[in-house]
Design a protein around this motif. Structure first.
Motif, PDB file in Angstrom:
ATOM      1  N   VAL A 173       5.274 -35.080  68.119  1.00  0.00           N
ATOM      2  CA  VAL A 173       4.043 -34.754  68.838  1.00  0.00           C
ATOM      3  C   VAL A 173       3.321 -36.048  69.180  1.00  0.00           C
ATOM      4  O   VAL A 173       3.639 -37.110  68.635  1.00  0.00           O
ATOM      5  CB  VAL A 173       3.131 -33.787  68.044  1.00  0.00           C
ATOM      6  N   ARG A 223       1.848 -29.512  75.778  1.00  0.00           N
ATOM      7  CA  ARG A 223       2.143 -30.440  74.675  1.00  0.00           C
ATOM      8  C   ARG A 223       0.861 -30.910  73.985  1.00  0.00           C
ATOM      9  O   ARG A 223       0.824 -31.069  72.766  1.00  0.00           O
ATOM     10  CB  ARG A 223       2.964 -31.640  75.187  1.00  0.00           C
ATOM     11  N   SER A 258       0.228 -30.543  70.031  1.00  0.00           N
ATOM     12  CA  SER A 258      -0.055 -31.692  69.152  1.00  0.00           C
ATOM     13  C   SER A 258      -1.341 -31.444  68.371  1.00  0.00           C
ATOM     14  O   SER A 258      -1.396 -31.646  67.148  1.00  0.00           O
ATOM     15  CB  SER A 258      -0.215 -32.981  69.972  1.00  0.00           C
ATOM     16  N   GLU A 296      -2.404 -37.145  75.947  1.00  0.00           N
ATOM     17  CA  GLU A 296      -1.345 -37.100  76.958  1.00  0.00           C
ATOM     18  C   GLU A 296      -1.505 -38.280  77.911  1.00  0.00           C
ATOM     19  O   GLU A 296      -2.629 -38.707  78.191  1.00  0.00           O
ATOM     20  CB  GLU A 296      -1.414 -35.799  77.776  1.00  0.00           C
TER      21      GLU A 296
END
Ligand code: PMP
Length: 307
Positions: free
Chosen positions: A157, A59, A63, A37
């Motif tokens: 992703v 997220r 991923s 990230e």
């Protein structure tokens, strides 16, 4: 150059920046098994806050899950690791990089015996695309490279290896004298920038490519969609043909690093009217207003690092 800070958070412990090294046989390095990230912490009227910390943790875990990378910390623990890394480095604003990857242990793409590693790095960071960019916009090129096709490496992703595509796109754009590049999707429709989502404004309506156009589902993209609809704009997620971009009234990029950056020219063609970007300006004011208090944070997007 990276502005080094004092500490890096590694698997639950703060270690000095210079000691945060890794073995050359790390699986993530050998095979690209690294989910990550990019997050910003802003200096705000409520003190230093991480923008959408929860959405980023969510997220990251998503991923990692697709590639069988274990994350041994809860979302709340990841969020607290981010706050702590900003706090303990004494940063008032920062860019954070969070890596969840397979470590050193086994050499095979299907390895199941590698340790799960989680690092949080925070450092001082300014404007990504240049200081003038937010105000005046940037020169952009549609490059010859396509984004990864559906059913190949998922573009939706955020994996380190996806940035091989970004490197090709942005390097070609720079070789053509531009600041950033756009990739088309496998089907030839508009996808996104090398590190940004793309929006177009036409006759007051805002259009952005759908998730099926090989885009990363950006958190800034989601923030802009949410705010634009709240502000009463008509906003649709729909396929955009390349030629439509040149006829746009306004084009802009969104991203954690890029924030909301207007596009001044595309392939050498001026976009819209110089100095007249009312929708981009309104969205920039709403977005940056979150940090100086002019926009009410009714969404709960600001996460104070002091808790
Ligand atoms: N697309 C790509 C390819 C990116 O690298 C980024 C930056 N993470 C974005 C879009 C924007 O995503 P976000 O707003 O979550 O930073």
């Amino acid at each position: 150059p990276i502005k080094e800070s004092k500490y890096i958070w590694r698997n639950g412990k703060m270690v000095p920046w210079a000691e945060a090294t890794t073995h050359v046989m790390t699986h993530g390095l050998l095979y690209g098994t690294c989910a990550f990230e990019g997050i910003r912490a802003y200096e705000t009227h409520k003190g230093t806050c991480i923008f959408r910390n929860d959405a980023h943790a969510e997220r990251l875990v998503y991923s990692a899950k697709i590639y069988g990378i274990g994350v041994e910390f809860s979302k709340e623990e990841i969020m607290e690791a981010c706050r702590a890394t900003v706090r303990e480095n004494g940063l008032s604003s920062a860019y954070l990089r969070v890596n969840a990857y397979l470590g050193y242990g086994e050499m095979s793409p299907s390895a199941t015996g590698c340790p799960n590693e989680l690092d949080v790095i925070a450092f001082a960071f300014g404007r990504y695309l240049g200081a003038e960019a937010i105000e005046n916009g940037i020169d952009v090129a549609v490059t010859s490279w396509r984004r990864s096709a559906p059913g190949t490496i998922p573009a939706g992703v955020k994996m380190a290896g996806n940035y091989l595509s970004s490197r090709l796109i942005t390097t070609e754009a720079k070789a053509r004298g531009c600041v950033e590049g756009i990739g088309l999707s496998h089907s030839g429709m508009v996808s996104e920038g090398a590190g940004e989502n793309l929006f177009m404004v036409k006759d007051g309506k805002i259009i952005t490519p759908p998730t099926a156009a090989s885009i990363l589902v950006g958190i800034t993209r989601d923030s802009v969609i949410t705010m634009a609809r709240d502000m009463g704009y008509e906003l649709v997620e729909q396929d955009i043909a390349r030629e439509a971009l040149y006829g746009a009234d306004e084009l802009f990029f969104t991203g954690t690093a890029a924030e909301i950056t207007p596009i001044k020219t595309l392939d050498g063609i001026a976009i819209g009217e110089q100095g007249n970007k009312p929708v981009t300006k309104a969205l920039q004011n709403a977005f940056f207003g979150l940090f100086n208090g002019e926009t009410e944070d009714k969404y709960g997007w600001l996460d104070p690092v002091e808790g």
